[in-house]
Design a protein around this motif. Structure first.
Motif, mmCIF file in Angstrom:
data_model
loop_
_atom_site.group_PDB
_atom_site.id
_atom_site.type_symbol
_atom_site.label_atom_id
_atom_site.label_comp_id
_atom_site.label_asym_id
_atom_site.label_seq_id
_atom_site.Cartn_x
_atom_site.Cartn_y
_atom_site.Cartn_z
ATOM 1 N N GLN A 23 0.848 -1.182 0.000
ATOM 2 C CA GLN A 23 0.000 0.000 0.000
ATOM 3 C C GLN A 23 0.887 1.235 0.000
ATOM 4 O OE1 GLN A 23 -3.058 0.192 -0.492
ATOM 5 N NE2 GLN A 23 -4.034 -1.651 0.265
ATOM 6 N N GLU A 24 0.364 2.345 -0.450
ATOM 7 C CA GLU A 24 1.103 3.604 -0.400
ATOM 8 C C GLU A 24 1.364 3.967 1.063
ATOM 9 O OE1 GLU A 24 0.928 7.541 -3.056
ATOM 10 O OE2 GLU A 24 -0.918 7.126 -1.945
ATOM 11 N N LYS A 57 3.301 5.809 12.331
ATOM 12 C CA LYS A 57 1.861 6.012 12.131
ATOM 13 C C LYS A 57 1.536 7.502 12.050
ATOM 14 C CE LYS A 57 -2.706 5.548 14.153
ATOM 15 N NZ LYS A 57 -3.102 6.945 13.915
ATOM 16 N N GLN A 58 2.126 8.295 12.927
ATOM 17 C CA GLN A 58 1.893 9.741 12.893
ATOM 18 C C GLN A 58 2.328 10.328 11.554
ATOM 19 O OE1 GLN A 58 4.109 10.989 16.345
ATOM 20 N NE2 GLN A 58 2.411 10.605 17.741
ATOM 21 N N HIS A 59 3.489 9.904 11.074
ATOM 22 C CA HIS A 59 3.995 10.401 9.791
ATOM 23 C C HIS A 59 3.063 9.992 8.647
ATOM 24 C CE1 HIS A 59 6.967 11.638 6.811
ATOM 25 N NE2 HIS A 59 6.619 10.536 6.168
ATOM 26 N N ILE A 60 2.675 8.716 8.626
ATOM 27 C CA ILE A 60 1.795 8.224 7.565
ATOM 28 C C ILE A 60 0.440 8.918 7.626
ATOM 29 C CG2 ILE A 60 0.584 6.191 6.670
ATOM 30 C CD1 ILE A 60 3.050 4.544 7.709
ATOM 31 N N TYR A 69 -5.016 0.452 9.566
ATOM 32 C CA TYR A 69 -3.644 -0.072 9.531
ATOM 33 C C TYR A 69 -3.626 -1.570 9.761
ATOM 34 C CZ TYR A 69 -1.458 4.522 9.760
ATOM 35 O OH TYR A 69 -1.036 5.789 9.472
ATOM 36 N N ASN A 70 -2.583 -2.212 9.251
ATOM 37 C CA ASN A 70 -2.187 -3.555 9.662
ATOM 38 C C ASN A 70 -0.740 -3.457 10.115
ATOM 39 O OD1 ASN A 70 -4.038 -4.592 6.932
ATOM 40 N ND2 ASN A 70 -4.509 -5.366 8.963
ATOM 41 N N ILE A 91 1.468 -1.160 7.697
ATOM 42 C CA ILE A 91 0.796 -1.039 6.404
ATOM 43 C C ILE A 91 -0.478 -0.217 6.550
ATOM 44 C CG2 ILE A 91 -0.254 -2.297 4.486
ATOM 45 C CD1 ILE A 91 1.492 -4.719 5.351
ATOM 46 N N PRO A 92 -0.493 0.975 5.950
ATOM 47 C CA PRO A 92 -1.730 1.756 5.963
ATOM 48 C C PRO A 92 -2.771 1.101 5.065
ATOM 49 C CG PRO A 92 -0.028 2.890 4.698
ATOM 50 C CD PRO A 92 0.590 1.651 5.252
ATOM 51 N N ARG A 93 -4.021 1.223 5.452
ATOM 52 C CA ARG A 93 -5.116 0.660 4.674
ATOM 53 C C ARG A 93 -6.072 1.787 4.303
ATOM 54 N NH1 ARG A 93 -5.899 -4.807 5.029
ATOM 55 N NH2 ARG A 93 -7.252 -4.326 3.276
ATOM 56 N N TYR A 94 -6.676 1.650 3.141
ATOM 57 C CA TYR A 94 -7.524 2.693 2.592
ATOM 58 C C TYR A 94 -8.896 2.145 2.248
ATOM 59 C CZ TYR A 94 -2.982 4.865 2.234
ATOM 60 O OH TYR A 94 -1.742 5.363 2.535
ATOM 61 N N LYS A 95 -9.913 2.940 2.507
ATOM 62 C CA LYS A 95 -11.279 2.542 2.176
ATOM 63 C C LYS A 95 -11.325 2.150 0.703
ATOM 64 C CE LYS A 95 -16.044 4.058 2.312
ATOM 65 N NZ LYS A 95 -16.965 5.135 2.639
ATOM 66 N N GLY A 96 -11.802 0.927 0.445
ATOM 67 C CA GLY A 96 -11.931 0.442 -0.924
ATOM 68 C C GLY A 96 -10.695 -0.245 -1.473
#
Length: 116
Positions: A23-24, A57-60, A69-70, A91-96
């Motif tokens: 993920q980005e 996490k704060q940076h992302i 997140y995962n 790993i950031p997670r995004y809706k969709g």
């Protein structure tokens, strides 16, 4: 690792963006000392990694605004570990990003970049 690739650092660990992100914003956090798996790391190294996961996490959050997140670590060849140096995935997670995110890490998510 070239210093310019290090995003975050403390005395015992570093964090940098994954070369093959799923993920980005996918971040790796590793101890500076060579430890093959989570179970080879010291308690102090695990605490240092944990601190960088929070800072990461704060940076992302600021840069990418994910919806979830995962956090994962692969242990041993049969646990999916391909680089034999302890590393945590943030790993950031995004809706969709997947049709149904229920189950989280129990389901594989496709890589943005093909993993060799």
């Amino acid at each position: 690792m070239p210093r310019e690739q290090i995003l975050l650092e403390n005395e015992l660990a570093i964090a940098f963006f994954d070369k093959y992100p799923v993920q980005e914003g996918h971040l790796l956090v590793i101890p500076k000392r060579h430890a093959i798996t989570y179970f080879d790391a010291t308690e102090e190294e695990i605490v240092a990694i944990h601190q960088l996961i929070y800072k990461g996490k704060q940076h992302i959050d600021q840069q990418y605004q994910p919806n979830g997140y995962n956090i994962g670590v692969n242990i041993g060849e049969h646990g999916g570990q391909t680089i034999m140096h302890l590393h945590f995935h943030l790993i950031p997670r995004y809706k969709g990003d997947v049709a149904d995110p229920r189950g989280g890490i129990r389901k594989a998510i496709p890589n943005l970049v093909a993993y060799p």
